[in-house]
Scaffold this motif. Structure first.
Motif, PDB file in Angstrom:
ATOM      1  N   ASP A   1      39.340  16.762  68.901  1.00 13.45           N
ATOM      2  CA  ASP A   1      40.707  16.937  69.409  1.00 13.45           C
ATOM      3  C   ASP A   1      40.730  18.077  70.430  1.00 13.45           C
ATOM      4  N   PRO A   2      40.332  17.807  71.670  1.00 11.51           N
ATOM      5  CA  PRO A   2      40.290  18.887  72.675  1.00 11.51           C
ATOM      6  C   PRO A   2      41.625  19.587  72.877  1.00 11.51           C
ATOM      7  N   LEU A   3      42.727  18.859  72.707  1.00 13.22           N
ATOM      8  CA  LEU A   3      44.041  19.466  72.899  1.00 13.22           C
ATOM      9  C   LEU A   3      44.233  20.668  71.995  1.00 13.22           C
ATOM     10  N   LEU A   4      43.775  20.558  70.744  1.00 13.50           N
ATOM     11  CA  LEU A   4      43.974  21.640  69.798  1.00 13.50           C
ATOM     12  C   LEU A   4      42.825  22.644  69.791  1.00 13.50           C
ATOM     13  N   PHE A   5      41.603  22.154  69.980  1.00 12.14           N
ATOM     14  CA  PHE A   5      40.448  23.037  69.833  1.00 12.14           C
ATOM     15  C   PHE A   5      39.935  23.584  71.159  1.00 12.14           C
ATOM     16  N   GLY A   6      40.544  23.152  72.260  1.00 12.64           N
ATOM     17  CA  GLY A   6      40.248  23.732  73.565  1.00 12.64           C
ATOM     18  C   GLY A   6      38.831  23.549  74.042  1.00 12.64           C
ATOM     19  N   SER A   7      38.193  22.454  73.635  1.00 13.20           N
ATOM     20  CA  SER A   7      36.775  22.286  73.925  1.00 13.20           C
ATOM     21  C   SER A   7      36.474  20.807  74.080  1.00 13.20           C
ATOM     22  N   ARG A   8      35.904  20.416  75.223  1.00  8.93           N
ATOM     23  CA  ARG A   8      35.611  19.003  75.456  1.00  8.93           C
ATOM     24  C   ARG A   8      34.133  18.708  75.206  1.00  8.93           C
ATOM     25  N   LEU A   9      33.689  17.536  75.618  1.00  2.00           N
ATOM     26  CA  LEU A   9      32.376  17.043  75.223  1.00  2.00           C
ATOM     27  C   LEU A   9      31.230  17.913  75.719  1.00  2.00           C
ATOM     28  N   VAL A  10      31.221  18.250  76.996  1.00  2.00           N
ATOM     29  CA  VAL A  10      30.124  19.055  77.529  1.00  2.00           C
ATOM     30  C   VAL A  10      30.057  20.410  76.842  1.00  2.00           C
ATOM     31  N   ASP A  11      31.190  20.938  76.438  1.00  2.00           N
ATOM     32  CA  ASP A  11      31.194  22.217  75.727  1.00  2.00           C
ATOM     33  C   ASP A  11      30.357  22.144  74.449  1.00  2.00           C
ATOM     34  N   GLN A  12      30.352  20.987  73.800  1.00  2.00           N
ATOM     35  CA  GLN A  12      29.560  20.845  72.567  1.00  2.00           C
ATOM     36  C   GLN A  12      28.063  20.915  72.883  1.00  2.00           C
ATOM     37  N   TYR A  13      27.664  20.292  73.978  1.00  2.00           N
ATOM     38  CA  TYR A  13      26.262  20.356  74.396  1.00  2.00           C
ATOM     39  C   TYR A  13      25.892  21.760  74.855  1.00  2.00           C
ATOM     40  N   GLU A  14      26.820  22.401  75.542  1.00  2.00           N
ATOM     41  CA  GLU A  14      26.546  23.768  75.988  1.00  2.00           C
ATOM     42  C   GLU A  14      26.380  24.708  74.801  1.00  2.00           C
ATOM     43  N   SER A  15      27.165  24.500  73.743  1.00  2.00           N
ATOM     44  CA  SER A  15      27.019  25.358  72.571  1.00  2.00           C
ATOM     45  C   SER A  15      25.699  25.089  71.858  1.00  2.00           C
ATOM     46  N   ALA A  16      25.233  23.840  71.878  1.00  2.00           N
ATOM     47  CA  ALA A  16      23.923  23.532  71.303  1.00  2.00           C
ATOM     48  C   ALA A  16      22.822  24.253  72.062  1.00  2.00           C
ATOM     49  N   ARG A  17      22.976  24.330  73.359  1.00  2.59           N
ATOM     50  CA  ARG A  17      22.000  25.048  74.196  1.00  2.59           C
ATOM     51  C   ARG A  17      22.083  26.548  73.959  1.00  2.59           C
ATOM     52  N   ARG A  18      23.303  27.059  73.977  1.00  4.59           N
ATOM     53  CA  ARG A  18      23.507  28.515  73.938  1.00  4.59           C
ATOM     54  C   ARG A  18      23.335  29.105  72.542  1.00  4.59           C
ATOM     55  N   GLU A  19      23.927  28.449  71.546  1.00  2.00           N
ATOM     56  CA  GLU A  19      23.969  29.025  70.201  1.00  2.00           C
ATOM     57  C   GLU A  19      22.818  28.561  69.307  1.00  2.00           C
ATOM     58  N   HIS A  20      22.264  27.390  69.609  1.00  2.00           N
ATOM     59  CA  HIS A  20      21.238  26.837  68.737  1.00  2.00           C
ATOM     60  C   HIS A  20      19.873  26.703  69.402  1.00  2.00           C
TER      61      HIS A  20
ATOM     62  N   PHE B   1      18.714  24.776  71.832  1.00  2.00           N
ATOM     63  CA  PHE B   1      18.182  23.491  72.248  1.00  2.00           C
ATOM     64  C   PHE B   1      17.745  23.559  73.710  1.00  2.00           C
ATOM     65  N   THR B   2      16.526  23.131  73.965  1.00  2.01           N
ATOM     66  CA  THR B   2      16.057  23.007  75.338  1.00  2.01           C
ATOM     67  C   THR B   2      16.661  21.756  75.958  1.00  2.01           C
ATOM     68  N   ASP B   3      16.423  21.557  77.245  1.00  2.00           N
ATOM     69  CA  ASP B   3      16.929  20.352  77.895  1.00  2.00           C
ATOM     70  C   ASP B   3      16.339  19.093  77.265  1.00  2.00           C
ATOM     71  N   ALA B   4      15.091  19.165  76.829  1.00  2.00           N
ATOM     72  CA  ALA B   4      14.491  18.009  76.153  1.00  2.00           C
ATOM     73  C   ALA B   4      15.210  17.721  74.838  1.00  2.00           C
ATOM     74  N   GLY B   5      15.557  18.762  74.101  1.00  2.00           N
ATOM     75  CA  GLY B   5      16.286  18.585  72.858  1.00  2.00           C
ATOM     76  C   GLY B   5      17.691  18.063  73.088  1.00  2.00           C
ATOM     77  N   LEU B   6      18.344  18.544  74.157  1.00  2.00           N
ATOM     78  CA  LEU B   6      19.675  18.063  74.495  1.00  2.00           C
ATOM     79  C   LEU B   6      19.630  16.605  74.928  1.00  2.00           C
ATOM     80  N   ALA B   7      18.568  16.241  75.631  1.00  2.00           N
ATOM     81  CA  ALA B   7      18.399  14.839  76.018  1.00  2.00           C
ATOM     82  C   ALA B   7      18.277  13.954  74.787  1.00  2.00           C
ATOM     83  N   ASP B   8      17.589  14.453  73.766  1.00  4.62           N
ATOM     84  CA  ASP B   8      17.460  13.664  72.541  1.00  4.62           C
ATOM     85  C   ASP B   8      18.798  13.544  71.811  1.00  4.62           C
TER      86      ASP B   8
END
Length: 352
Positions: free
Chosen positions: A281-300, A302-309
């Motif tokens: 629910d981006p309206l309430l949580f202020g975060s869209r799809l790419v933001d989820q991938y960016e958080s996987a990269r930044r916080e967890h 994930f390399t680009d290969a991992g994000l591709a998977d």
């Protein structure tokens, strides 16, 4: 680092009203003379505790936004804008979830409500170059017989292409209703070839995940993130091929985890789970799809290969046709190969 907005992916967990842009909510509230809470318009992500009081606040805000969707034109606008936003973020496949019950009074019933969304999905797919299919969802807060009605309606429009119904879901507060009582509705949907995509395992833990799995035989589990707390259960989900629609921003917004870094994304992926990141629910949580991938990269980490998977997992977990899947998977390989041809193989470890 490659541009994540250009990474082909599928978006499998997005709610109809929750997809709304803040500017659109402002327009609709003014048009219909509906007052909405300031918390929906301030661009500040919702943060509530993971208890019934927190859910009540979330639901009250969601209902306030939904009350502004009052016509066929409003419904079509939401679908079109959701598709445009997804296309801008590299999504080639969107399976948007809708419970038509709330919109039915404004358009003449639940059947017209579904048909409007499906027709809008076909138009949006053509306009924006992203396939938009639909998941019809029942609510845990309503009678299981209502769910059967919705399942029969969803079955009438079953298919895998743009503007068709691909799945049947069950949403709202996991603490409400008896999961087993919805099994008949899911049986109707399953016999029509629809995917079983109920919510489970976000507000409640592994025991609830097992309850949902046993009663509703999900193909995908909306959230399911709490399965990470039970390695044996997680292994069963992996073996059964049940995909998890993980929505980190909403997990934090609903108080399940203190921050995105605490979401057990790495645990799930390392266990071999098929994880499809979603915005919920981006309206309430202020975060869209790419933001989820960016958080996987930044916080967890994930390399680009991992994000591709992760993107590949979302595509494979979708109900898209084999041709669409092949096209999107080839696009993921191209995205990865553009920086390093040696990393384009789908067998590259998902953890990066």
């Amino acid at each position: 680092m490659r541009d994540l907005a250009k990474l082909p992916k599928a978006h499998l967990h997005l709610h109809f009203t929750g997809s709304m842009r803040v500017a659109t909510l402002r327009d609709l509230s003014q048009e219909h003379g509906v007052r909405v809470p300031a918390a929906l318009l301030d661009d500040d992500p919702l943060r509530v505790p993971a208890d019934e009081r927190g859910w009540f606040r979330f639901q009250r805000l969601y209902d306030a936004a939904r009350a502004c969707v009052r016509s066929e034109a409003d419904m079509r606008r939401l679908v079109d804008e959701a598709a445009a936003d997804d296309a801008a973020e590299g999504s080639g496949r969107l399976e948007i979830q809708v419970d038509p019950t709330s919109y039915a009074p404004f358009v003449g019933g639940i059947t017209p409500a579904v048909e409007i969304v499906l027709d809008a999905a076909r138009s949006a797919s053509a306009a924006h170059g992203v396939e938009v299919a639909v998941v019809v969802a029942a609510s845990r807060t309503r009678h299981p017989l209502d769910a059967r009605v919705l399942a029969r309606l969803a079955a009438r429009y079953a298919g895998d292409g743009p503007g068709e119904v691909v799945g049947f879901g069950l949403s709202n507060d996991e603490r409400r209703g008896d999961t087993g009582e919805f099994a008949a509705a899911f049986g109707i949907a399953r016999r029509a070839g629809l995917a079983s995509v109920p919510h489970g395992g976000e507000l409640l833990g592994p025991a609830h995940v097992r309850e949902v799995v046993d009663a509703l035989a999900p193909d995908r589990l909306g959230h399911g993130v709490r399965a990470g707390e039970d390695p044996a259960l997680l292994a069963e989900l992996v073996d059964a091929g049940v995909a998890l629609e993980v929505c980190p921003a909403s997990n934090v917004g609903l108080g399940v985890y203190a921050d995105v870094a605490a979401v057990p994304l790495r645990t799930l992926v390392d266990a071999g789970a098929h994880v499809a990141l979603g915005a919920d629910d981006p309206l309430l949580f202020g975060s869209r799809l790419v933001d989820q991938y960016e958080s996987a990269r930044r916080e967890h980490g994930f390399t680009d290969a991992g994000l591709a998977d992760l993107a590949r997992a979302s595509i494979r977990a979708s109900r898209a046709s084999s041709g669409t899947r092949a096209r999107l998977l080839a696009g993921v390989d191209d995205w990865l190969a553009a920086g390093d041809p040696d990393l384009s193989s789908p067998s590259h470890p998902p953890t990066g």
